[in-house]
Design a protein around this motif. Structure first.
Motif, PDB file in Angstrom:
ATOM      1  N   LYS A 111     -48.735  89.297  36.542  1.00  0.00           N
ATOM      2  CA  LYS A 111     -47.407  89.186  35.906  1.00  0.00           C
ATOM      3  C   LYS A 111     -47.364  87.864  35.151  1.00  0.00           C
ATOM      4  N   VAL A 112     -47.158  87.959  33.837  1.00  0.00           N
ATOM      5  CA  VAL A 112     -47.199  86.756  32.996  1.00  0.00           C
ATOM      6  C   VAL A 112     -45.781  86.332  32.612  1.00  0.00           C
ATOM      7  N   ILE A 113     -45.470  85.072  32.872  1.00  0.00           N
ATOM      8  CA  ILE A 113     -44.132  84.538  32.573  1.00  0.00           C
ATOM      9  C   ILE A 113     -44.295  83.256  31.749  1.00  0.00           C
ATOM     10  N   PRO A 114     -44.253  83.357  30.420  1.00  0.00           N
ATOM     11  CA  PRO A 114     -44.438  82.153  29.597  1.00  0.00           C
ATOM     12  C   PRO A 114     -43.176  81.285  29.575  1.00  0.00           C
ATOM     13  N   VAL A 115     -43.395  79.972  29.488  1.00  0.00           N
ATOM     14  CA  VAL A 115     -42.274  79.078  29.183  1.00  0.00           C
ATOM     15  C   VAL A 115     -42.107  79.110  27.667  1.00  0.00           C
ATOM     16  N   ILE A 116     -40.851  79.314  27.230  1.00  0.00           N
ATOM     17  CA  ILE A 116     -40.604  79.450  25.790  1.00  0.00           C
ATOM     18  C   ILE A 116     -39.491  78.479  25.367  1.00  0.00           C
ATOM     19  N   PRO A 117     -39.640  77.864  24.175  1.00  0.00           N
ATOM     20  CA  PRO A 117     -38.619  76.926  23.715  1.00  0.00           C
ATOM     21  C   PRO A 117     -37.689  77.503  22.658  1.00  0.00           C
ATOM     22  N   SER A 118     -37.867  78.800  22.291  1.00  0.00           N
ATOM     23  CA  SER A 118     -37.055  79.373  21.207  1.00  0.00           C
ATOM     24  C   SER A 118     -36.966  80.892  21.350  1.00  0.00           C
ATOM     25  N   VAL A 119     -35.981  81.479  20.652  1.00  0.00           N
ATOM     26  CA  VAL A 119     -35.782  82.933  20.662  1.00  0.00           C
ATOM     27  C   VAL A 119     -36.995  83.650  20.057  1.00  0.00           C
ATOM     28  N   ALA A 120     -37.490  83.152  18.928  1.00  0.00           N
ATOM     29  CA  ALA A 120     -38.606  83.831  18.252  1.00  0.00           C
ATOM     30  C   ALA A 120     -39.819  83.916  19.176  1.00  0.00           C
ATOM     31  N   PHE A 121     -40.077  82.833  19.882  1.00  0.00           N
ATOM     32  CA  PHE A 121     -41.233  82.807  20.771  1.00  0.00           C
ATOM     33  C   PHE A 121     -41.032  83.733  21.965  1.00  0.00           C
ATOM     34  N   ALA A 122     -39.775  83.824  22.448  1.00  0.00           N
ATOM     35  CA  ALA A 122     -39.462  84.732  23.561  1.00  0.00           C
ATOM     36  C   ALA A 122     -39.716  86.180  23.152  1.00  0.00           C
ATOM     37  N   LYS A 123     -39.272  86.545  21.939  1.00  0.00           N
ATOM     38  CA  LYS A 123     -39.447  87.927  21.471  1.00  0.00           C
ATOM     39  C   LYS A 123     -40.932  88.258  21.309  1.00  0.00           C
ATOM     40  N   ARG A 124     -41.664  87.272  20.796  1.00  0.00           N
ATOM     41  CA  ARG A 124     -43.103  87.486  20.585  1.00  0.00           C
ATOM     42  C   ARG A 124     -43.817  87.743  21.916  1.00  0.00           C
ATOM     43  N   THR A 125     -43.498  86.964  22.919  1.00  0.00           N
ATOM     44  CA  THR A 125     -44.204  87.131  24.198  1.00  0.00           C
ATOM     45  C   THR A 125     -43.732  88.399  24.919  1.00  0.00           C
ATOM     46  N   GLU A 126     -42.473  88.798  24.700  1.00  0.00           N
ATOM     47  CA  GLU A 126     -42.002  90.060  25.290  1.00  0.00           C
ATOM     48  C   GLU A 126     -42.803  91.228  24.713  1.00  0.00           C
ATOM     49  N   GLY A 129     -46.211  91.629  26.218  1.00  0.00           N
ATOM     50  CA  GLY A 129     -46.366  92.102  27.589  1.00  0.00           C
ATOM     51  C   GLY A 129     -45.879  91.183  28.692  1.00  0.00           C
ATOM     52  N   ALA A 130     -45.195  90.091  28.355  1.00  0.00           N
ATOM     53  CA  ALA A 130     -44.649  89.208  29.397  1.00  0.00           C
ATOM     54  C   ALA A 130     -43.629  89.983  30.236  1.00  0.00           C
ATOM     55  N   VAL A 131     -43.593  89.751  31.567  1.00  0.00           N
ATOM     56  CA  VAL A 131     -42.638  90.467  32.422  1.00  0.00           C
ATOM     57  C   VAL A 131     -41.294  89.742  32.504  1.00  0.00           C
ATOM     58  N   ALA A 132     -41.293  88.470  32.140  1.00  0.00           N
ATOM     59  CA  ALA A 132     -40.077  87.646  32.128  1.00  0.00           C
ATOM     60  C   ALA A 132     -40.403  86.430  31.281  1.00  0.00           C
ATOM     61  N   VAL A 133     -39.379  85.666  30.896  1.00  0.00           N
ATOM     62  CA  VAL A 133     -39.649  84.403  30.203  1.00  0.00           C
ATOM     63  C   VAL A 133     -38.863  83.284  30.890  1.00  0.00           C
ATOM     64  N   ILE A 134     -39.406  82.085  30.795  1.00  0.00           N
ATOM     65  CA  ILE A 134     -38.700  80.906  31.277  1.00  0.00           C
ATOM     66  C   ILE A 134     -38.182  80.167  30.052  1.00  0.00           C
ATOM     67  N   ALA A 135     -36.845  80.152  29.879  1.00  0.00           N
ATOM     68  CA  ALA A 135     -36.246  79.452  28.734  1.00  0.00           C
ATOM     69  C   ALA A 135     -35.972  78.017  29.161  1.00  0.00           C
ATOM     70  N   GLU A 136     -36.780  77.106  28.619  1.00  0.00           N
ATOM     71  CA  GLU A 136     -36.731  75.713  29.085  1.00  0.00           C
ATOM     72  C   GLU A 136     -36.028  74.829  28.057  1.00  0.00           C
ATOM     73  N   ASP A 158     -29.719  87.315  25.023  1.00  0.00           N
ATOM     74  CA  ASP A 158     -29.257  88.342  24.068  1.00  0.00           C
ATOM     75  C   ASP A 158     -30.400  88.956  23.261  1.00  0.00           C
ATOM     76  N   ALA A 159     -31.532  88.268  23.202  1.00  0.00           N
ATOM     77  CA  ALA A 159     -32.606  88.692  22.292  1.00  0.00           C
ATOM     78  C   ALA A 159     -33.710  89.503  22.961  1.00  0.00           C
ATOM     79  N   VAL A 160     -33.816  89.422  24.295  1.00  0.00           N
ATOM     80  CA  VAL A 160     -34.904  90.143  24.981  1.00  0.00           C
ATOM     81  C   VAL A 160     -34.336  91.045  26.079  1.00  0.00           C
ATOM     82  N   ARG A 161     -35.160  92.007  26.523  1.00  0.00           N
ATOM     83  CA  ARG A 161     -34.709  92.908  27.608  1.00  0.00           C
ATOM     84  C   ARG A 161     -35.264  92.484  28.952  1.00  0.00           C
ATOM     85  N   ILE A 162     -36.337  91.689  28.953  1.00  0.00           N
ATOM     86  CA  ILE A 162     -36.930  91.224  30.210  1.00  0.00           C
ATOM     87  C   ILE A 162     -36.064  90.106  30.807  1.00  0.00           C
TER      88      ILE A 162
END
Ligand code: TUI
Length: 310
Positions: A111-126, A129-136, A158-162
């Motif tokens: 299960k991969v959970i990237p730390v992301i600093p922006s919406v664009a990066f969160a959408k890209r990792t979703e 195949g990321a299962v969740a994101v850490i918005a830091e 608001d931008a991702v479903r994970i």
């Protein structure tokens, strides 16, 4: 949507922050034994170091734990293979794009959970195949992005479903509740664990956290594109003075070379880099990890019900 506890097999919706050079098997096992997700942070260490820490962690806990990979590391690609070989269940990533490794990891059931600093990066990792994101948010310690937790978390939600895990600026129940109010399903905690009994850092580092006030962190390296939040000290001041005076990247790198290790292992108050988040100012005591986690969540739903807005 599964909640974070079901997704990861943990009791409390809390993930330990990566914390390069700090979070070894001892801290990771303490967090996992207390019902959170502990992580071994590889930082700039090599794969042999990681294999050894994974083995030790398995001796210290039978609960699930993960590995945090700092993607700027020269060893990132060999570390990426080791987590598969060692059958690690959860990987968090920081300081870069996990894209090149995501397919192999998800195929291996990680299960991969990237730390992301922006919406664009969160959408890209979703999408990847990321299962969740850490918005830091930028309140966090260490290497940081631009946006605050307050602004970043709801925009990512608001931008991702994970599920989104909030990080940066969280050290007590009010901030945990605020993170959930913003739509987060969990929290990542770093700085508060620096002041834990199990955290393997020099006592000078812990004391600097305990003594810090609200305005005692500073960001170095903004101009060079690698902003890092640290506690103020002669090292941090010299760095920013040199940067303002037009020092080259090479000169700045020479100044900071090994400075995190000097803080963590030697407690060098003059020339160490004491990475910490803005919440350092509210931490007053060194406590066991188990107490820290239980205090963050005990009675939190009653506290929520006492909130009166209008
Ligand atoms: O990674 C962290 N915090 C860290 S890493 C670290 S070790 C280090 N020391 C000195 C300089 C650099 C690293 C100390 N603290 N937090 C997670 C995080 N990730 N914050 C920001 C990011 C990030 C930044 C850009 C993630 C992705 C990204 O995108 C890059 C791209 O490829 O678009």
């Amino acid at each position: 949507m599964k909640n974070i506890c079901e997704l990861l097999g943990i009791k409390y919706p809390i993930i330990q922050g990566g914390m390069a050079n700090i979070a070894n098997s001892q801290l990771a096992a303490a967090v996992s034994n207390a019902g959170g997700l502990g992580l071994i942070a590889v930082g700039g260490n090599d794969s042999e170091w990681l294999r050894n820490e994974i083995r030790k962690c398995r001796e210290l806990t039978s609960n699930v734990f993960g590995v945090n990979i700092m993607l700027l590391s020269p060893y990132a690609s060999e570390i990426a293979k080791v987590v598969i070989e060692e059958k690690i269940k959860v990987v968090t990533t920081g300081a870069g794009n996990p894209g090149p490794y995501l397919n192999d990891w998800t195929e291996a059931g990680i299960k991969v959970i990237p730390v992301i600093p922006s919406v664009a990066f969160a959408k890209r990792t979703e999408r990847a195949g990321a299962v969740a994101v850490i918005a830091e948010g930028t309140e966090a310690g260490g290497h940081i992005g631009e946006l605050t937790t307050m602004a970043l978390v709801p925009q990512v939600v608001d931008a991702v479903r994970i599920p989104v895990i909030a990080a940066g600026g969280i050290a007590d129940q009010r901030q945990v509740l605020a993170a959930f109010a913003l739509g987060a399903k969990g929290v990542q905690i770093g700085t508060l664990f620096l002041a834990s009994e199990e955290c393997p850092i020099h006592i000078n580092y812990k004391n600097k956290i305990i003594e810090a006030k609200d305005t005692d962190t500073i960001v170095t390296g903004r101009a060079s594109g690698a902003p890092v939040r640290v506690l103020k000290n002669p090292m941090a001041r010299e760095y920013n003075q040199m940067a303002a005076g037009g020092a080259t990247l090479e000169e700045l790198e020479k100044l900071t070379l090994g400075s995190l290790r000097r803080a963590v292992f030697d407690g060098d108050l003059e020339s160490g880099s004491f990475m910490a988040g803005q919440v350092a100012g509210m931490i007053r005591e060194i406590k066991p990890v188990k107490v820290i986690i239980e205090e963050l969540f005990s009675g939190i739903n009653e506290y929520k019900n006492r909130l009166e807005v209008i």
